[in-house]
Design a protein around this motif. Sequence first.
Motif, PDB file in Angstrom:
ATOM      1  N   UNK A 181     -48.672 -64.572  71.427  1.00 43.66           N
ATOM      2  CA  UNK A 181     -48.373 -64.818  70.390  1.00 43.66           C
ATOM      3  C   UNK A 181     -47.746 -62.903  69.864  1.00 43.66           C
ATOM      4  N   UNK A 182     -47.133 -62.263  69.251  1.00 45.46           N
ATOM      5  CA  UNK A 182     -46.395 -61.158  68.823  1.00 45.46           C
ATOM      6  C   UNK A 182     -46.670 -60.833  67.401  1.00 45.46           C
ATOM      7  N   UNK A 220     -42.837 -53.789  62.925  1.00 49.41           N
ATOM      8  CA  UNK A 220     -43.352 -54.911  62.051  1.00 49.41           C
ATOM      9  C   UNK A 220     -44.344 -55.149  62.255  1.00 49.41           C
ATOM     10  N   UNK A 221     -45.928 -55.376  61.861  1.00 47.70           N
ATOM     11  CA  UNK A 221     -47.094 -55.877  61.877  1.00 47.70           C
ATOM     12  C   UNK A 221     -47.311 -56.713  60.741  1.00 47.70           C
ATOM     13  N   UNK A 222     -48.065 -58.569  61.305  1.00 50.80           N
ATOM     14  CA  UNK A 222     -48.560 -59.298  60.686  1.00 50.80           C
ATOM     15  C   UNK A 222     -49.637 -59.890  60.870  1.00 50.80           C
ATOM     16  N   UNK A 223     -50.767 -59.511  59.637  1.00 54.41           N
ATOM     17  CA  UNK A 223     -52.307 -59.989  59.383  1.00 54.41           C
ATOM     18  C   UNK A 223     -52.352 -60.693  58.583  1.00 54.41           C
ATOM     19  N   UNK A 224     -51.701 -61.281  58.002  1.00 53.04           N
ATOM     20  CA  UNK A 224     -52.504 -62.002  56.860  1.00 53.04           C
ATOM     21  C   UNK A 224     -52.317 -63.366  57.770  1.00 53.04           C
ATOM     22  N   UNK A 225     -52.773 -64.131  58.912  1.00 51.31           N
ATOM     23  CA  UNK A 225     -52.896 -65.014  59.141  1.00 51.31           C
ATOM     24  C   UNK A 225     -51.543 -66.366  60.045  1.00 51.31           C
ATOM     25  N   UNK A 284     -41.418 -64.696  61.573  1.00 51.44           N
ATOM     26  CA  UNK A 284     -40.951 -62.873  60.942  1.00 51.44           C
ATOM     27  C   UNK A 284     -40.900 -62.140  61.699  1.00 51.44           C
ATOM     28  N   UNK A 285     -41.031 -61.899  62.542  1.00 50.59           N
ATOM     29  CA  UNK A 285     -41.683 -60.751  64.616  1.00 50.59           C
ATOM     30  C   UNK A 285     -40.009 -60.908  64.736  1.00 50.59           C
ATOM     31  N   UNK A 325     -34.055 -58.773  66.006  1.00 44.07           N
ATOM     32  CA  UNK A 325     -32.723 -59.347  65.044  1.00 44.07           C
ATOM     33  C   UNK A 325     -31.946 -57.678  64.211  1.00 44.07           C
ATOM     34  N   UNK A 326     -32.925 -57.710  63.345  1.00 38.40           N
ATOM     35  CA  UNK A 326     -32.952 -56.849  62.019  1.00 38.40           C
ATOM     36  C   UNK A 326     -32.376 -55.391  62.556  1.00 38.40           C
TER      37      UNK A 326
END
Length: 491
Positions: free
Chosen positions: A321-322, A341-346, A352-353, A358-359
């Motif tokens: 899972x990226x 990109x970084x997601x650390x909120x659980x 969003x990745x 794509x963006x």
Amino acid sequence: MTQTRTRRFGLSKSKITAFEQCPKRLWLATHRPELAEQDAGAEARFATGNDVGAIACALHPGGFMVDAPNLTAALATTASLIAGGHPGPIFEATFEHDGVLVRVDVLERLEGGRWAAAEVKSSGSVKDYHRGDLATQVWVLREAGINLQRASIRHIDTSFVLTRVGDYAGLFADADLLRELEDIVATRPAIVAEARAVLAGAEPERDMGDHCTSPFPCEFAGYCSRHLPPAPEWPVTVLPNGGGKRWLENGIADLLDLAEADLNDRHARILAATRDGKPFHDPEGARRAMEQWGWPRAWLDFETIAPAIPRWIGTRPYQQIPFQFSLHLERRGGRMTHHEFLSCDGSDPRRPCAEALVEHIPEGATIIAYNAAFERRVLRDLAAAFPDLAGRLEAMAEAVVDLLPVARNHWYHRDQRGSWSIKAVLPTIAAELDYGALEVKDGIDAQAAWFEAADPACDPLRREALEEAMKAYCARDTWAMVAVARALAGG
């Protein structure tokens, strides 16, 4: 006449497993535990095992956990539950025979006074060493009067997909091994006697070998190797893909004792670069390999987690899972921009990745990765998860090219010591980009940082520091690719 009583050593399933790997390991663990080296990954494996075990128990809400203050009480509690007709299952059911203690992860009562025992494992399949573990349990259970109908390894079913939060029905698959284990079960009395004889004697002598790493890395390897002659500065084991094994079997340990004529082309290049101290570099070949790469060029690196227990709807056990990527986007002429990109909120980071990819990655861009099969798989998993973005993500997967074979075929410095990982190659090309000063130094560190940061109990300031450390590490990975590619091409 005074008789000297021989100490009777208690044994367990794990101790017998250690004995079967190496008698000396069991002896040292019993008599000289202070010599053990710390296992860096043990804590994470233990945590995963606990989480998997908790899920296995939660799937049987009527079960009883034998959570006694000591083993004597655990034995008594188990006996009471069985004698009292508890319908089961019983978790951590505890039994003893001939001084060998076992705790059964899940013991289920069947019709006709029979029972089914399951040993819960966090792996996705049955491993060879699981059979010995289970055989020991079967032997003790039978000798304790338990009529077994099934004895299974309850492992994770990697085809399981989470469809509802918290619903893990179907996460496990049972491999009933009772019949095929009979020959191993029959060896248990002799194995137990041998283990006790070893423990009652002096420290065993045993040469080091494959058993030092299989099925587990031995925590006493450093102790056992202390008196061995020093290894050559350049051992034959630097030859990749097990290339040094046949030379060791022929009594040759020093790479410099070999001749290039005895080796294949790649190994011969390693020998020449090691002997002469001059790196092998083929810039023309590297340029040819990269000249077909189109523009713009997206230098991409993912960081992922692969939890044994799926966290988010639509994910599988051990699916990559990226949660982060770094992207250095290079335009023709050399203009470079960095995106991340970084997601650390659980929360589930995949959508969003995917949207960020794509963006930030233009249509038609060539995507450059190091060991590209990994990035392709992550992109294709994202495409499968989000049909509305699938076209762009599948096109990205098709556009991925691999820098690793370019490095492998056109560069070698002896300080790589047989490895072409980005972290082995980079210091030989751009020492100033070394990872040593970073708080997060590799992918394992990044995963540990994510789990800490995603924990709701993590202090906000600590989470912020972890996020910055992860960003610095991932950005270093993609810039390292740029630096390596330029150096390979002679730039």
